[in-house]
Design a protein around this motif. Structure first.
Motif, PDB file in Angstrom:
ATOM      1  N   LEU A  48      40.762  54.080  45.828  1.00 40.81           N
ATOM      2  CA  LEU A  48      40.193  54.533  44.554  1.00 40.81           C
ATOM      3  C   LEU A  48      39.236  53.487  43.978  1.00 40.81           C
ATOM      4  N   LYS A  49      39.581  52.238  44.176  1.00 38.60           N
ATOM      5  CA  LYS A  49      38.710  51.150  43.730  1.00 38.60           C
ATOM      6  C   LYS A  49      37.377  51.209  44.467  1.00 38.60           C
ATOM      7  N   ALA A  50      37.427  51.500  45.764  1.00 37.19           N
ATOM      8  CA  ALA A  50      36.202  51.619  46.561  1.00 37.19           C
ATOM      9  C   ALA A  50      35.373  52.819  46.105  1.00 37.19           C
ATOM     10  N   GLU A  51      36.045  53.919  45.761  1.00 37.72           N
ATOM     11  CA  GLU A  51      35.330  55.094  45.252  1.00 37.72           C
ATOM     12  C   GLU A  51      34.540  54.765  43.997  1.00 37.72           C
ATOM     13  N   LEU A  52      35.052  53.856  43.216  1.00 45.53           N
ATOM     14  CA  LEU A  52      34.376  53.447  41.980  1.00 45.53           C
ATOM     15  C   LEU A  52      33.287  52.407  42.251  1.00 45.53           C
ATOM     16  N   GLY A  53      33.209  51.931  43.492  1.00 51.04           N
ATOM     17  CA  GLY A  53      32.201  50.932  43.836  1.00 51.04           C
ATOM     18  C   GLY A  53      32.467  49.581  43.226  1.00 51.04           C
ATOM     19  N   LEU A  54      33.753  49.259  43.063  1.00 55.76           N
ATOM     20  CA  LEU A  54      34.107  48.017  42.382  1.00 55.76           C
ATOM     21  C   LEU A  54      34.327  46.895  43.389  1.00 55.76           C
ATOM     22  N   THR A  55      33.284  46.144  43.653  1.00 58.93           N
ATOM     23  CA  THR A  55      33.384  44.981  44.531  1.00 58.93           C
ATOM     24  C   THR A  55      33.882  43.779  43.742  1.00 58.93           C
ATOM     25  N   GLU A  56      34.354  42.762  44.450  1.00 63.39           N
ATOM     26  CA  GLU A  56      34.807  41.540  43.784  1.00 63.39           C
ATOM     27  C   GLU A  56      33.674  40.920  42.974  1.00 63.39           C
ATOM     28  N   GLU A  57      32.458  40.989  43.516  1.00 71.67           N
ATOM     29  CA  GLU A  57      31.306  40.407  42.816  1.00 71.67           C
ATOM     30  C   GLU A  57      31.035  41.142  41.512  1.00 71.67           C
ATOM     31  N   LYS A  58      31.175  42.460  41.544  1.00 72.82           N
ATOM     32  CA  LYS A  58      30.927  43.249  40.345  1.00 72.82           C
ATOM     33  C   LYS A  58      31.990  42.997  39.284  1.00 72.82           C
ATOM     34  N   LEU A  59      33.228  42.806  39.741  1.00 71.56           N
ATOM     35  CA  LEU A  59      34.329  42.631  38.796  1.00 71.56           C
ATOM     36  C   LEU A  59      34.421  41.224  38.244  1.00 71.56           C
ATOM     37  N   PHE A  60      34.225  40.234  39.105  1.00 70.59           N
ATOM     38  CA  PHE A  60      34.542  38.866  38.708  1.00 70.59           C
ATOM     39  C   PHE A  60      33.345  37.921  38.783  1.00 70.59           C
ATOM     40  N   PRO A  87      30.883  35.232  37.908  1.00 70.08           N
ATOM     41  CA  PRO A  87      30.988  34.130  36.933  1.00 70.08           C
ATOM     42  C   PRO A  87      29.893  34.168  35.878  1.00 70.08           C
ATOM     43  N   ASN A  88      28.852  34.937  36.144  1.00 74.58           N
ATOM     44  CA  ASN A  88      27.741  35.006  35.188  1.00 74.58           C
ATOM     45  C   ASN A  88      27.945  36.095  34.139  1.00 74.58           C
ATOM     46  N   LYS A  89      29.032  36.844  34.246  1.00 72.19           N
ATOM     47  CA  LYS A  89      29.262  37.950  33.323  1.00 72.19           C
ATOM     48  C   LYS A  89      29.770  37.403  31.993  1.00 72.19           C
ATOM     49  N   SER A  90      29.127  37.784  30.899  1.00 72.45           N
ATOM     50  CA  SER A  90      29.528  37.289  29.584  1.00 72.45           C
ATOM     51  C   SER A  90      30.806  37.990  29.137  1.00 72.45           C
ATOM     52  N   THR A  91      31.535  37.349  28.233  1.00 68.12           N
ATOM     53  CA  THR A  91      32.782  37.927  27.749  1.00 68.12           C
ATOM     54  C   THR A  91      32.532  39.180  26.919  1.00 68.12           C
ATOM     55  N   GLU A  92      31.322  39.328  26.358  1.00 70.25           N
ATOM     56  CA  GLU A  92      31.009  40.505  25.561  1.00 70.25           C
ATOM     57  C   GLU A  92      30.605  41.697  26.422  1.00 70.25           C
ATOM     58  N   ASP A  93      30.260  41.456  27.673  1.00 68.78           N
ATOM     59  CA  ASP A  93      29.782  42.529  28.533  1.00 68.78           C
ATOM     60  C   ASP A  93      30.650  42.611  29.779  1.00 68.78           C
ATOM     61  N   ARG A  94      31.816  43.243  29.623  1.00 69.41           N
ATOM     62  CA  ARG A  94      32.766  43.291  30.737  1.00 69.41           C
ATOM     63  C   ARG A  94      33.230  44.727  31.031  1.00 69.41           C
ATOM     64  N   PRO A  95      32.301  45.612  31.369  1.00 74.52           N
ATOM     65  CA  PRO A  95      32.771  46.919  31.821  1.00 74.52           C
ATOM     66  C   PRO A  95      33.486  46.777  33.155  1.00 74.52           C
ATOM     67  N   TRP A  96      34.387  47.681  33.418  1.00 75.09           N
ATOM     68  CA  TRP A  96      35.148  47.764  34.662  1.00 75.09           C
ATOM     69  C   TRP A  96      36.255  46.711  34.771  1.00 75.09           C
ATOM     70  N   ASP A  97      36.417  45.838  33.786  1.00 74.76           N
ATOM     71  CA  ASP A  97      37.521  44.879  33.863  1.00 74.76           C
ATOM     72  C   ASP A  97      38.869  45.581  33.903  1.00 74.76           C
ATOM     73  N   GLY A 113      33.758  56.801  32.681  1.00 77.16           N
ATOM     74  CA  GLY A 113      32.779  56.754  33.751  1.00 77.16           C
ATOM     75  C   GLY A 113      31.805  55.596  33.642  1.00 77.16           C
ATOM     76  N   ASN A 114      31.670  55.030  32.429  1.00 71.71           N
ATOM     77  CA  ASN A 114      30.766  53.897  32.232  1.00 71.71           C
ATOM     78  C   ASN A 114      31.481  52.553  32.332  1.00 71.71           C
ATOM     79  N   GLY A 115      32.754  52.579  32.705  1.00 67.83           N
ATOM     80  CA  GLY A 115      33.504  51.336  32.864  1.00 67.83           C
ATOM     81  C   GLY A 115      34.165  50.829  31.606  1.00 67.83           C
ATOM     82  N   ARG A 116      33.971  51.504  30.492  1.00 73.46           N
ATOM     83  CA  ARG A 116      34.598  51.100  29.235  1.00 73.46           C
ATOM     84  C   ARG A 116      35.972  51.736  29.106  1.00 73.46           C
ATOM     85  N   GLN A 117      36.823  51.124  28.292  1.00 72.23           N
ATOM     86  CA  GLN A 117      38.172  51.635  28.114  1.00 72.23           C
ATOM     87  C   GLN A 117      38.188  52.949  27.339  1.00 72.23           C
TER      88      GLN A 117
END
Length: 345
Positions: free
Chosen positions: A204-216, A218-228, A234-238
């Motif tokens: 299911l994680k693969a279906e969502l296209g959630l790679t380790e790079e996309k999820l984790f 290091p350049n991702k800001s704390t304010e912009d964390r969809p898919w965490d 569908g947009n990765g928000r809760q």
């Protein structure tokens, strides 16, 4: 007293999860109505008792008990933070009243693994009518964790270790702490994941296209964390918790419509999931755990179960001397992998 309640709610808004805060606000709205003119510095037992009895008459005994418990917490908060001149918490000397059977809501249970073939189990059917990976993950995690819905809602991908399917495990952030004592539960509890469920989560994680790079990244800001979070839109928000309930209700209706006329195993329940809300998954998990051990179910098993679902385990002596189980040992013993939920997912 209204000002004290408002002060407590402001504190809870910053220090409790949203669902708990909303629940507190609802109960304390009733408390404000009945206790707004009471003097808690010189409060008398009989006056408080009389007010609680009036709440029981106007609402219910259960509501009165909840108001008493919450007012005890408010008063403790006032004493702890030296708000006002209150030195004694009078609510501690008042006991909850027994709730009449007529007020108790019936507890509904999904069928046991022995009742129907796994492919026809209601939870299996809910999973298979789910239209998105997120909806499937919602049903799957509610089933295999026995977690409270706000705990499942809060789960993040970083809480799951899926690198080795045979040793997969997850951590769940406890939403409740021990009450009435000084000790506090661990912030997280740990659970192993059956290898077939690890495979399904990865799929299911693969279906969502959630790679380790996309999820984790290091350049991702704390304010912009969809898919965490694991359960998202569908947009990765809760989702809001209300949004999750709407999604679940739609899945239930779809399952009913699809299986209500099944020749051999028609859908067992009504189209409205009355009584089969997210708490029913928790009940199913607990019952499945017990049934999976059958006559071999022991007190030690029971206490491991309490650890796994975030309940308060027995006494300290029982924990430290007779059971000596902790989060890590629950995972090492692969307790979660031994449960037969009766599902085909």
């Amino acid at each position: 007293m209204v000002n004290y309640i408002e002060n407590y709610l402001a504190y809870r808004k910053d220090n409790a999860d949203l669902l708990t805060y909303i629940s507190d606000k609802s109960v304390l709205k009733v408390a404000s109505k009945y206790f707004k003119n009471d003097d808690f510095v010189n409060a008398k037992y009989t006056i408080i008792e009389s007010t609680l009895l009036q709440i029981a008459k106007d609402y219910s005994v259960d509501k009165s008990n909840r108001v008493r418990q919450k007012m005890q917490q408010v008063t403790d908060h006032m004493i702890r933070h030296d708000i006002g001149n209150i030195k004694h918490n009078i609510f501690k000397s008042i006991r909850n009243k027994p709730v009449p059977q007529s007020e108790k809501k019936p507890k509904y249970f999904f069928e046991s693994h022995e009742d129907v073939p796994s492919e026809h189990h209601t939870i299996t059917r809910l999973y298979h009518v789910a239209k998105t990976p997120q909806d499937k993950l919602l049903i799957l995690l509610c089933s295999i964790t026995g977690g409270r819905i706000n705990e499942v809602h809060s789960m993040k991908w970083e809480d799951m270790n899926l690198k080795n399917p045979k040793e997969g495990y997850m951590r769940i952030k406890n939403s409740k702490e021990n009450s009435g004592g000084k000790s506090v539960k661990d912030e997280y509890r740990l659970m192993d994941i059956k290898s077939n469920y690890v495979d399904k989560i990865l799929e299911l994680k693969a279906e969502l296209g959630l790679t380790e790079e996309k999820l984790f990244s290091p350049n991702k800001s704390t304010e912009d964390r969809p898919w965490d979070h694991v359960i998202t839109k569908g947009n990765g928000r809760q989702f809001s918790l209300g949004g999750l309930r709407k999604r679940y209700k739609k899945m239930w209706e779809d399952a009913y419509d699809k299986y209500k006329d099944h020749a051999e195993y028609p859908f067992l329940y009504e189209r409205n999931p009355q009584g089969y809300t997210f708490q029913a998954f928790r009940r199913h998990y607990v019952c499945s755990y017990r049934e999976s051990f059958g006559d071999d179910y022991t007190k030690a098993h029971h206490e491991r179960l309490q650890l796994m679902v975030g309940h308060k385990v027995g006494s300290k002596v029982t924990d430290d001397i007779y059971t000596n189980f902790n989060n890590e040992k629950v995972v090492q013993k692969r307790m979660n992998s031994k449960i037969n939920l009766g599902l085909d997912i």
